[in-house]
Design a protein around this motif. Structure first.
Motif, short mmCIF file in Angstrom:
data_model
loop_
_atom_site.label_atom_id
_atom_site.label_comp_id
_atom_site.label_asym_id
_atom_site.label_seq_id
_atom_site.Cartn_x
_atom_site.Cartn_y
_atom_site.Cartn_z
N GLY A 258 30.70 28.39 38.57
CA GLY A 258 30.14 29.20 37.50
C GLY A 258 30.90 29.03 36.20
N THR A 259 30.58 29.85 35.24
CA THR A 259 31.28 29.85 33.96
C THR A 259 32.66 30.47 34.14
OG1 THR A 259 30.48 32.04 33.36
CG2 THR A 259 29.08 30.16 32.77
N PRO A 260 33.57 30.27 33.17
CA PRO A 260 34.89 30.92 33.28
C PRO A 260 34.79 32.43 33.50
CG PRO A 260 34.96 29.25 31.58
CD PRO A 260 33.53 29.33 32.03
N ALA A 261 33.89 33.10 32.80
CA ALA A 261 33.76 34.55 32.97
C ALA A 261 33.32 34.91 34.38
CB ALA A 261 32.76 35.11 31.94
N GLU A 262 32.38 34.13 34.92
CA GLU A 262 31.90 34.39 36.28
C GLU A 262 33.00 34.17 37.31
OE1 GLU A 262 27.18 33.22 35.66
OE2 GLU A 262 28.64 31.68 36.22
N ILE A 263 33.79 33.13 37.11
CA ILE A 263 34.86 32.83 38.06
C ILE A 263 35.95 33.90 38.00
CG2 ILE A 263 36.71 31.19 38.61
CD1 ILE A 263 33.87 30.31 39.47
N GLN A 264 36.29 34.36 36.81
CA GLN A 264 37.33 35.37 36.66
C GLN A 264 36.95 36.69 37.32
OE1 GLN A 264 37.70 34.97 32.28
NE2 GLN A 264 39.90 34.76 32.61
N ASN A 265 35.66 36.91 37.49
CA ASN A 265 35.19 38.17 38.09
C ASN A 265 34.66 38.00 39.51
OD1 ASN A 265 35.37 40.26 35.81
ND2 ASN A 265 34.32 38.57 34.80
N ASN A 266 34.91 36.83 40.09
CA ASN A 266 34.45 36.56 41.45
C ASN A 266 35.52 37.03 42.43
OD1 ASN A 266 34.17 35.01 44.02
ND2 ASN A 266 32.41 34.09 42.95
N GLN A 267 35.22 38.03 43.23
CA GLN A 267 36.23 38.62 44.11
C GLN A 267 36.77 37.63 45.12
OE1 GLN A 267 37.50 41.76 43.61
NE2 GLN A 267 39.05 40.99 45.04
N ARG A 268 35.92 36.75 45.62
CA ARG A 268 36.40 35.77 46.61
C ARG A 268 37.42 34.83 45.97
NH1 ARG A 268 32.79 31.73 50.52
NH2 ARG A 268 34.56 31.10 51.84
N VAL A 269 37.18 34.44 44.73
CA VAL A 269 38.13 33.57 44.02
C VAL A 269 39.42 34.32 43.72
CG1 VAL A 269 38.52 32.18 41.95
CG2 VAL A 269 36.25 32.23 43.01
N ILE A 270 39.31 35.57 43.34
CA ILE A 270 40.50 36.39 43.08
C ILE A 270 41.36 36.49 44.33
CG2 ILE A 270 41.30 38.73 42.54
CD1 ILE A 270 38.79 38.98 40.74
N ASP A 271 40.72 36.73 45.46
CA ASP A 271 41.45 36.87 46.73
C ASP A 271 42.10 35.55 47.15
OD1 ASP A 271 40.68 39.50 46.81
OD2 ASP A 271 39.00 39.16 48.20
N ALA A 272 41.37 34.44 46.94
CA ALA A 272 41.85 33.14 47.43
C ALA A 272 42.83 32.48 46.48
CB ALA A 272 40.66 32.21 47.66
N TYR A 273 42.69 32.75 45.17
CA TYR A 273 43.46 31.94 44.22
C TYR A 273 43.97 32.70 43.01
CZ TYR A 273 44.68 28.00 41.20
OH TYR A 273 45.34 27.13 40.38
N LEU A 274 43.08 33.32 42.26
CA LEU A 274 43.50 33.94 41.00
C LEU A 274 44.41 35.12 41.20
CD1 LEU A 274 40.23 33.78 38.87
CD2 LEU A 274 42.12 32.15 38.96
#
Length: 280
Positions: A258-274
Motif C-alpha cells: 500500500g501507500t506509506p500512510a496505509e503501511i504505517q497504519n497496518n497493524q500486522r506490519v506494526i506488529d511484525a516490523y514497524l
C-alpha cells in the motif's frame, strides 16, 4: 495507464527445505519509487537476487517491460522438497545471467559496497559503460572503436557532474567518504542506462545528514533519468518520505502492500516490523 515495468509472479525461492521467499507477487509501474521492507532475514535481498538473475527461482516467473524474462518450476530433487504453491503452473525454464539482465535495462546496487578498489572514480563508472559497447576484440585492438569510446568518456564526465562527483573523478574510489562511495555505486549503475534501478539498502551505514541527502538524490535521479526505482531499506524516514508504494515481507511472505500512510497504519506490519527498533 502507466506501463508496467516489473512484475514478480508467484515466485518462490527455496533452498533445500528452507523457503526464503514464499509465493511473492509484486508489480511496479513506470516512474514509481517502490520499497520492499521487512525484518532482517525476511527474504528481501533474495527477491532482488531472483529479479536480477543471481538466483533462479524454485518456481514462478518475472516479467520486465511486459515480457517474461525469468521462469522456473520444481525440478530434480526440488520436485519432492518443494513446499510452495503453483507447483504445476510453470513448465519452462528461462534463466538469463545477470549481465544479460543488465543489458535488458536493469541495474542494481548491493548491501555491501562493491566498487573496484584499485580504480579511480572515473574508471569505475566507465567500466560500467562497456555493457553497452558495440565493439569487439578486433575493433578494440585496432582502435576502430575510438568514436564510441570517446562518446562513452564524455557521457561519464556528464554523469559525474550530475551526481556531484566530478571534482573527485581522478581519486581512487575507496578514498571517498562513505556517503560518496554510495553515490558512486549508484552512478555506476546509472552508466548502464537502466529503465529500472534496484537499490539494496542504499542508506546502510549512513548518518542522518547523509540519509537525508540520499533521499533527495534518489528523487532527483528518478526525475532526471526518467527511472523507475525499486529499493530495499531499513531507514523508515527514507522509505516513508520517498516511496509511492510499499510492499512488506515477513519470513518470506508478503503481508501487506500500500501507500506509506496505509503501511504505517497496518497493524500486522506494526506488529511484525514497524513496532521493533529500526536497524542501523
Amino acid at each position: 495507464m502507466s506501463e508496467q515495468v516489473l512484475k514478480i509472479e508467484n515466485v518462490t525461492m527455496q533452498f533445500g527445505g528452507v523457503v526464503a521467499v514464499d509465493n511473492l507477487n509484486l508489480e511496479i509501474n513506470q516512474g514509481e519509487i517502490v520499497a520492499l521492507i521487512g525484518p532482517n532475514g525476511a527474504g528481501k535481498t533474495t527477491a532482488f537476487n531472483v529479479v536480477t538473475g543471481v538466483y533462479q527461482p524454485s518456481n514462478g516467473a518475472v516479467w520486465f517491460q511486459e515480457k517474461k524474462i525469468i521462469e522456473n518450476y520444481p525440478q530434480g530433487k526440488m520436485k519432492k522438497l518443494y513446499k510452495g504453491q503453483h507447483a504445476g503452473e510453470y513448465t519452462h525454464a528461462l534463466s538469463p545471467t545477470p549481465d544479460k539482465i543488465t543489458q535488458m535495462g536493469m541495474a542494481r546496487t548491493f548491501q555491501n559496497i562493491r566498487l573496484w578498489k584499485s580504480q579511480t572514480v572515473f574508471d569505475n563508472v566507465l567500466i560500467a559503460k562497456h555493457c553497452r559497447s558495440t565493439s569487439n576484440v578486433f575493433s578494440a585492438a585496432f582502435r576502430l572503436n575510438y568514436k564510441e569510446e570517446a562518446a562513452q568518456r564524455r557521457h561519464v564526465e556528464e554523469l559525474l557532474e550530475i551526481v556531484g562527483l566530478a571534482d573527485v573523478k581522478d581519486d581512487l574510489a575507496t578514498s571517498l567518504p562513505y556517503g560518496k562511495q554510495r553515490r558512486l555505486e549508484i552512478a555506476r549503475a546509472l552508466a548502464t542506462n537502466p529503465r529500472l534501478l534496484l537499490l539494496d539498502e542504499p542508506a546502510a551505514g549512513m548518518n542522518p545528514q547523509e540519509t537525508d541527502e540520499l533521499t533527495a538524490f534518489i528523487g532527483e535521479i528518478r526525475d532526471q533519468f526518467h527511472l523507475t526505482v525499486f529499493l530495499i531499506e531499513h531507514h523508515m524516514n527514507l522509505v516513508m518520505g520517498i516511496s509511492d508504494r510499499i510492499y512488506v515481507l515477513d519470513f518470506g511472505e508478503l503481508i501487506a502492500q500500500g501507500t506509506p500512510a496505509e503501511i504505517q497504519n497496518n497493524q500486522r506490519v506494526i506488529d511484525a516490523y514497524l513496532g521493533v527498533a529500526e536497524d542501523a
